[in-house]
Write a protein that holds these residues in place. Sequence first.
Motif, PDB file in Angstrom:
ATOM      1  N   LEU A  65       0.831  -1.201   0.000  1.00 41.15           N
ATOM      2  CA  LEU A  65       0.000   0.000   0.000  1.00 41.15           C
ATOM      3  C   LEU A  65       0.862   1.245   0.000  1.00 41.15           C
ATOM      4  O   LEU A  65       0.624   2.197  -0.743  1.00 41.15           O
ATOM      5  N   LYS A  66       1.868   1.219   0.875  1.00 41.59           N
ATOM      6  CA  LYS A  66       2.720   2.392   1.040  1.00 41.59           C
ATOM      7  C   LYS A  66       3.528   2.650  -0.234  1.00 41.59           C
ATOM      8  O   LYS A  66       3.685   3.799  -0.671  1.00 41.59           O
ATOM      9  N   ILE A  67       4.045   1.589  -0.820  1.00 39.24           N
ATOM     10  CA  ILE A  67       4.804   1.739  -2.068  1.00 39.24           C
ATOM     11  C   ILE A  67       3.884   2.296  -3.160  1.00 39.24           C
ATOM     12  O   ILE A  67       4.242   3.235  -3.870  1.00 39.24           O
ATOM     13  N   GLY A  68       2.689   1.729  -3.241  1.00 42.04           N
ATOM     14  CA  GLY A  68       1.721   2.201  -4.230  1.00 42.04           C
ATOM     15  C   GLY A  68       1.417   3.669  -4.063  1.00 42.04           C
ATOM     16  O   GLY A  68       1.330   4.419  -5.036  1.00 42.04           O
ATOM     17  N   HIS A  69       1.310   4.076  -2.813  1.00 41.92           N
ATOM     18  CA  HIS A  69       1.024   5.473  -2.489  1.00 41.92           C
ATOM     19  C   HIS A  69       2.075   6.401  -3.095  1.00 41.92           C
ATOM     20  O   HIS A  69       1.753   7.382  -3.773  1.00 41.92           O
ATOM     21  N   TYR A  70       3.356   6.061  -2.875  1.00 43.24           N
ATOM     22  CA  TYR A  70       4.425   6.907  -3.401  1.00 43.24           C
ATOM     23  C   TYR A  70       4.484   6.858  -4.915  1.00 43.24           C
ATOM     24  O   TYR A  70       4.755   7.860  -5.571  1.00 43.24           O
ATOM     25  N   GLU A  71       4.224   5.699  -5.479  1.00 40.47           N
ATOM     26  CA  GLU A  71       4.278   5.606  -6.936  1.00 40.47           C
ATOM     27  C   GLU A  71       3.179   6.452  -7.578  1.00 40.47           C
ATOM     28  O   GLU A  71       3.400   7.108  -8.592  1.00 40.47           O
ATOM     29  N   GLU A  72       2.045   6.446  -6.934  1.00 43.63           N
ATOM     30  CA  GLU A  72       0.946   7.291  -7.424  1.00 43.63           C
ATOM     31  C   GLU A  72       1.313   8.763  -7.360  1.00 43.63           C
ATOM     32  O   GLU A  72       1.092   9.517  -8.304  1.00 43.63           O
ATOM     33  N   GLY A 110      11.813  16.398   1.318  1.00 43.72           N
ATOM     34  CA  GLY A 110      10.651  16.734   0.509  1.00 43.72           C
ATOM     35  C   GLY A 110      10.417  15.813  -0.667  1.00 43.72           C
ATOM     36  O   GLY A 110      10.970  14.709  -0.729  1.00 43.72           O
ATOM     37  N   ALA A 111       9.629  16.315  -1.602  1.00 44.98           N
ATOM     38  CA  ALA A 111       9.136  15.494  -2.709  1.00 44.98           C
ATOM     39  C   ALA A 111      10.259  14.928  -3.578  1.00 44.98           C
ATOM     40  O   ALA A 111      10.096  13.877  -4.201  1.00 44.98           O
ATOM     41  N   ALA A 112      11.424  15.603  -3.591  1.00 45.09           N
ATOM     42  CA  ALA A 112      12.521  15.121  -4.440  1.00 45.09           C
ATOM     43  C   ALA A 112      13.003  13.744  -4.007  1.00 45.09           C
ATOM     44  O   ALA A 112      13.634  13.024  -4.770  1.00 45.09           O
ATOM     45  N   SER A 113      12.721  13.368  -2.766  1.00 45.61           N
ATOM     46  CA  SER A 113      13.211  12.084  -2.258  1.00 45.61           C
ATOM     47  C   SER A 113      12.203  10.950  -2.458  1.00 45.61           C
ATOM     48  O   SER A 113      12.444   9.840  -1.998  1.00 45.61           O
ATOM     49  N   HIS A 114      11.113  11.224  -3.140  1.00 43.14           N
ATOM     50  CA  HIS A 114      10.091  10.175  -3.312  1.00 43.14           C
ATOM     51  C   HIS A 114      10.670   8.890  -3.900  1.00 43.14           C
ATOM     52  O   HIS A 114      10.368   7.804  -3.436  1.00 43.14           O
ATOM     53  N   GLY A 115      11.512   9.049  -4.911  1.00 40.35           N
ATOM     54  CA  GLY A 115      12.118   7.874  -5.536  1.00 40.35           C
ATOM     55  C   GLY A 115      12.925   7.067  -4.543  1.00 40.35           C
ATOM     56  O   GLY A 115      12.810   5.851  -4.479  1.00 40.35           O
ATOM     57  N   ARG A 116      13.709   7.764  -3.740  1.00 40.07           N
ATOM     58  CA  ARG A 116      14.544   7.067  -2.758  1.00 40.07           C
ATOM     59  C   ARG A 116      13.700   6.450  -1.647  1.00 40.07           C
ATOM     60  O   ARG A 116      14.056   5.437  -1.071  1.00 40.07           O
ATOM     61  N   ARG A 117      12.584   7.084  -1.348  1.00 41.73           N
ATOM     62  CA  ARG A 117      11.690   6.479  -0.356  1.00 41.73           C
ATOM     63  C   ARG A 117      11.159   5.156  -0.877  1.00 41.73           C
ATOM     64  O   ARG A 117      11.127   4.152  -0.167  1.00 41.73           O
ATOM     65  N   VAL A 118      10.750   5.166  -2.133  1.00 40.59           N
ATOM     66  CA  VAL A 118      10.247   3.927  -2.731  1.00 40.59           C
ATOM     67  C   VAL A 118      11.338   2.856  -2.710  1.00 40.59           C
ATOM     68  O   VAL A 118      11.089   1.701  -2.375  1.00 40.59           O
ATOM     69  N   ALA A 119      12.564   3.272  -3.020  1.00 42.99           N
ATOM     70  CA  ALA A 119      13.676   2.316  -3.024  1.00 42.99           C
ATOM     71  C   ALA A 119      13.852   1.688  -1.645  1.00 42.99           C
ATOM     72  O   ALA A 119      14.080   0.488  -1.516  1.00 42.99           O
ATOM     73  N   LEU A 120      13.712   2.518  -0.624  1.00 45.72           N
ATOM     74  CA  LEU A 120      13.849   2.034   0.750  1.00 45.72           C
ATOM     75  C   LEU A 120      12.727   1.051   1.080  1.00 45.72           C
ATOM     76  O   LEU A 120      12.947  -0.018   1.662  1.00 45.72           O
TER      77      LEU A 120
END
Lengths: 145, 145
Positions: free
Chosen positions: A113-120, B79-89
Motif C-alpha cells: 500500500l505504502k509503495i503504491g502510495h508513493y508511486e501514485e 521533501g518530494a525530491a526524495s520520493h524515488g529514494r523512499r520507494v527504493a527504501l
Amino acid sequence: MRETQSSSIADVAELTGLSQDTLRWYEREGILPRVGRSASGHRRYSERERDLVLMLAALRDTGMTTEMMKEFVALLGEGAASHGRRVALLERARERLAAKRAEIERASTALELKIGHYEELIAAGLDCDGAPVAEEVRTLQTARE
Amino acid sequence: MRETQSSSIADVAELTGLSQDTLRWYEREGILPRVGRSASGHRRYSERERDLVLMLAALRDTGMTTEMMKEFVALLGEGAASHGRRVALLERARERLAAKRAEIERASTALELKIGHYEELIAAGLDCDGAPVAEEVRTLQTARE
DNA sequence: TCTTGACCTGGAGTCCACTCCAGGGTTTAG
DNA sequence: CTAAACCCTGGAGTGGACTCCAGGTCAAGA
C-alpha cells in the motif's frame, strides 16, 4: 568388522552446517547430550550422535527455539511412548510458524500500500500534501540513491 | 482559534501502541527527531510529530529495521525530491519480507513432513526403527502432555 | 504541607542464539 | 625438535530492539 566410524567435530560441523562453536554450545546448554570423547579429550561423534545432530539442525531450520529442541531430545529418550508428545511439540512449532506467516502477510500488505502510495504521487506529480511538484524536482524523483 | 493541541508522551504511547520507553529511545537513537518540550521539560507532541510517530509505528510493523526507519525520516526532510529514494527504501523492506516469507515456507514444509512422519508411525503402531510398539505403550502415544 | 503522579535523564539489563577469545593440550609432518 | 593443525574449556562479547531502573523535577490536589 570395525565399529561404525566416529567423526571429529570438524566433520560434524561440515555435515550438519552447524559451526563447531554451535555444536559445543548445544552441548553446554544441554540441548545435545554430552558427546563421547577420545583419549585426548576431543569429541568423537558416533553415527547415532551424528544423526541426532542432523535432526537438531533440521528442527532448528523449522524455526524451533533451542528450548523446544531440548524438550524434543528429552522425548526421544522416552522412546515410542512419547510420539504423541513429540507431535504436540512439533505442532507448537507449527503454530509459531503460522503466527509468523500471518505477521508477514499483514506487513506485506501494508508495505505494498505504502509503495503504491508513493508511486501514485510520483506519477501524478504531486507532493504529500497534494501540491504540484516543480519540474526540476520531478526529474530527481526517479533517482534511487 | 487555538493552535492544534499537543499531546503528552502517555497520549502518544496510547495512540501509537509504542511504549513510552520506546518513544524516548527512538528519540535518543535519532530515529525520531527531538520532540518539543514544555516549560518543565516534558515532551509535547504536535500534530505533525504525532503523525510522524504513527508512520514510524506503521513502518516498524512492516518489519523495517530501526536503521531503515531512520533513513526514511531523513528522506522525509528532503521533501518530494526524495520520493524515488523512499520507494527504493520501501522496496528494500519488501525484499527483506520476501526473504523471510521464503524462509517460513521452507520451514513449514519441513515441519509438515516431520509431523506426518510421526503420525504415520503412530497410526502404523511402529517405533522409529520399524519395530512394533507394545499395546500398553500405544495407549500412551496419544497423550499430549 | 505533604503526597501522589506524571515525567525527565543517563545508564544498565534483557533475550536469543550464537560467536569470539585467551590460554592451554595433543597430534602430525618435516 | 619444532611448527602447524586441530581441539579443549570457561567466559566474555554481539546485535537488535527494546525495557527497566535510580535518582530527580514539577504541578496539582487534600
